[in-house]
Motif scaffolding. Sequence first.
Motif, PDB file in Angstrom:
ATOM      1  N   ALA A 137       0.804  -0.987   0.182  1.00 19.16           N
ATOM      2  CA  ALA A 137       0.466   0.038  -0.001  1.00 19.16           C
ATOM      3  C   ALA A 137       0.466   1.311  -0.229  1.00 19.16           C
ATOM      4  CB  ALA A 137      -0.725  -0.585   1.063  1.00 19.16           C
ATOM      5  N   ALA A 138       2.159   1.074   0.260  1.00 18.34           N
ATOM      6  CA  ALA A 138       2.360   2.447   0.902  1.00 18.34           C
ATOM      7  C   ALA A 138       3.662   3.027  -0.718  1.00 18.34           C
ATOM      8  CB  ALA A 138       4.163   2.202   1.507  1.00 18.34           C
ATOM      9  N   CYS A 139       4.096   1.806  -1.282  1.00 20.32           N
ATOM     10  CA  CYS A 139       4.551   1.957  -2.708  1.00 20.32           C
ATOM     11  C   CYS A 139       3.625   2.682  -3.686  1.00 20.32           C
ATOM     12  CB  CYS A 139       5.621   0.350  -3.232  1.00 20.32           C
ATOM     13  SG  CYS A 139       6.368  -0.230  -1.876  1.00 20.32           S
ATOM     14  N   LEU A 140       2.400   1.869  -3.518  1.00 20.66           N
ATOM     15  CA  LEU A 140       0.618   2.143  -4.732  1.00 20.66           C
ATOM     16  C   LEU A 140       0.448   3.342  -4.267  1.00 20.66           C
ATOM     17  CD1 LEU A 140      -1.056  -1.361  -4.116  1.00 20.66           C
ATOM     18  CD2 LEU A 140       0.318  -0.282  -6.405  1.00 20.66           C
ATOM     19  N   TYR A 141       0.884   3.875  -3.415  1.00 16.23           N
ATOM     20  CA  TYR A 141       1.031   5.206  -2.645  1.00 16.23           C
ATOM     21  C   TYR A 141       1.217   6.905  -3.810  1.00 16.23           C
ATOM     22  CZ  TYR A 141      -0.699   9.212   0.458  1.00 16.23           C
ATOM     23  OH  TYR A 141      -1.246   9.661   1.571  1.00 16.23           O
ATOM     24  N   ARG A 142       2.294   5.845  -4.628  1.00 12.92           N
ATOM     25  CA  ARG A 142       3.123   7.064  -5.476  1.00 12.92           C
ATOM     26  C   ARG A 142       1.742   7.405  -6.644  1.00 12.92           C
ATOM     27  NH1 ARG A 142       7.848   3.050  -6.440  1.00 12.92           N
ATOM     28  NH2 ARG A 142       7.469   1.729  -8.301  1.00 12.92           N
ATOM     29  N   VAL A 143       1.256   6.276  -6.620  1.00  9.89           N
ATOM     30  CA  VAL A 143       0.243   5.962  -8.032  1.00  9.89           C
ATOM     31  C   VAL A 143      -1.233   6.929  -7.920  1.00  9.89           C
ATOM     32  CG1 VAL A 143      -0.978   4.405  -9.341  1.00  9.89           C
ATOM     33  CG2 VAL A 143       0.991   3.708  -8.473  1.00  9.89           C
ATOM     34  N   SER A 144      -2.026   6.953  -6.113  1.00  8.19           N
ATOM     35  CA  SER A 144      -2.796   7.646  -6.333  1.00  8.19           C
ATOM     36  C   SER A 144      -2.385   8.156  -4.685  1.00  8.19           C
ATOM     37  CB  SER A 144      -4.173   6.372  -6.101  1.00  8.19           C
ATOM     38  OG  SER A 144      -5.318   7.165  -5.785  1.00  8.19           O
ATOM     39  N   ALA A 145      -3.121   8.973  -4.650  1.00  3.76           N
ATOM     40  CA  ALA A 145      -3.577   9.372  -2.852  1.00  3.76           C
ATOM     41  C   ALA A 145      -4.682   8.307  -2.524  1.00  3.76           C
ATOM     42  CB  ALA A 145      -3.494  10.932  -2.811  1.00  3.76           C
ATOM     43  N   GLU A 146      -5.534   7.990  -2.701  1.00 10.68           N
ATOM     44  CA  GLU A 146      -6.262   7.439  -1.715  1.00 10.68           C
ATOM     45  C   GLU A 146      -5.924   5.797  -2.060  1.00 10.68           C
ATOM     46  OE1 GLU A 146     -10.740   8.836  -2.759  1.00 10.68           O
ATOM     47  OE2 GLU A 146      -9.733  10.267  -3.839  1.00 10.68           O
ATOM     48  N   VAL A 147      -5.279   5.540  -0.502  1.00 12.09           N
ATOM     49  CA  VAL A 147      -5.523   3.876  -1.209  1.00 12.09           C
ATOM     50  C   VAL A 147      -5.731   2.948  -0.094  1.00 12.09           C
ATOM     51  CG1 VAL A 147      -2.686   2.484  -0.875  1.00 12.09           C
ATOM     52  CG2 VAL A 147      -3.151   4.223  -1.733  1.00 12.09           C
ATOM     53  N   CYS A 148      -6.255   1.910  -0.362  1.00 15.72           N
ATOM     54  CA  CYS A 148      -7.040   1.576   1.190  1.00 15.72           C
ATOM     55  C   CYS A 148      -6.341   0.136   1.326  1.00 15.72           C
ATOM     56  CB  CYS A 148      -8.881   1.387   0.737  1.00 15.72           C
ATOM     57  SG  CYS A 148      -9.470   2.748   0.567  1.00 15.72           S
ATOM     58  N   LEU A 149      -6.507  -0.816   2.272  1.00 19.08           N
ATOM     59  CA  LEU A 149      -6.169  -2.282   2.165  1.00 19.08           C
ATOM     60  C   LEU A 149      -7.444  -2.645   2.430  1.00 19.08           C
ATOM     61  CD1 LEU A 149      -3.816  -2.479   6.307  1.00 19.08           C
ATOM     62  CD2 LEU A 149      -3.209  -1.936   2.966  1.00 19.08           C
TER      63      LEU A 149
END
Length: 482
Positions: free
Chosen positions: A86-98
């Motif tokens: 999830a932390a790595c995908l934060y560079r793709v979108s600011a809205e990330v959820c588990l």
Amino acid sequence: MLWLAVHLPRLSIDLVSRALPEPASQPLVISEGPVQRRRVQAVNEPARALGIQIGMGLSAAQALCADLLIQARQPDAEQQALQHLAACLYRVSAEVCLSGNPSTGNHGVLLEAWASRRLFGGGQQILEQVRSILGELGFLAQIGLAPTPAGAELAARMGDGVHALSRHALLRLLEQAPLGLSDLSPDAQQLLSGSGSRYLGAVLKLPRDALARRITAADLNYLDRLSGQCADRRPLYQPPARFEQRLELPALLSSTEQMRFPIRRLLGDLAAFLLGRDAGVQRFHLRFAHEDAPASQLQVGLLQVERDRLVLFELVEERLQRFELPAAVHEISLHAHELQAFAADQSDLLSDTRNVQDSPERLLERLRARLGEQAIQALEPQADYRPEHAQRLRPASTNTRADAALPAALGKRPSWLLATPQPIAPEALHLLSGPERIESGWWDGFDCRRDYYIAEDPHLRQVWVFKTPGPSGGWFIHGVFG
């Protein structure tokens, strides 16, 4: 809105495979459950080829394969890996959820992709970014798209690349979605399946009043969120302010050469995390856990902020060659507690592209890693009026300061200071400016009392000279101006 779901159907197997330099050719299973009734939770391809299936008893699996490699499931490590993704995908979108249910081994991550489409140039580029991150981390995943979070989760569980880009397409997808892939409770699934409804589309066509009498309010709310009848609010993931990642090794390692691959994997995780945070590191440490000895640490300090995986590994590899392990290692962890803002190198439009690998800073880093911390020295200014005490040598490090407090109102200083002042006849000098009185050092036994001048010598060089006060004082050259 358009949600992208990442489903990790074999996360427990991937976590073990990440520590191996090559894909495991030996049959491997992940086990869970009580000691007396352990069962197979996940299998790799060689084990599946022998007939070992998920849910099979561990003793039955061992009967099919005598040299079966068995690893216990580690829910904490799975959750840590999910948060790292999830932390790595934060560079793709600011809205990330588990997403998913970790207790059942159903792992996933959600991100809102519609707002990022212009930044990446379209949805296909977003998919490529997500798959690139998954490849860097070594995770096999299924990706699904849908206009609702629950719909995207369901699409990803149905298969990789299953997309429903509109609500109408989502309703068509639900016609083919089995109840077993949904998040309905087991009781609701059993009841609906027994009444002849095996697909979610058929369930949504049932009269709502009759459906509400047979399933719980939570199950009914899930169906509404799935179809978009009501909002599906998810808690957003916030990446941590520090990086900590551990990697349990499948076998004991006794040499630093054997640890190159797991360390490369950990540094790759660090680089992906830093890219998502738009940050870098200037110091971190590797911790090696031993069975028969206290844990040992390898400290790594950098001269500048870095986040490039290859650069970090090169510096660690040089230090590993001089690092002695006290005992065999069964776990490696990487800790970076101080994240710093990262500024990428900027180049002029008309200038030649500079190879940052050959920059002076990178050269100093490599020399320091290869020769030792004390091998590279830096000049540090000192708050002292005496020229020979105004700077000192110290090992170059992240703490080296070029802005140490200097005496105020200093006169002009030469670029080249002689190690020993040389005598000179006063008639050979043409004084240009001065004097500047320097009188200091009475407290440490190196008393200094001089009058300094800027002068021109017979060779027309501009020199820094001084005269010791008193009738017997002589003249000396102390420096040359460049």
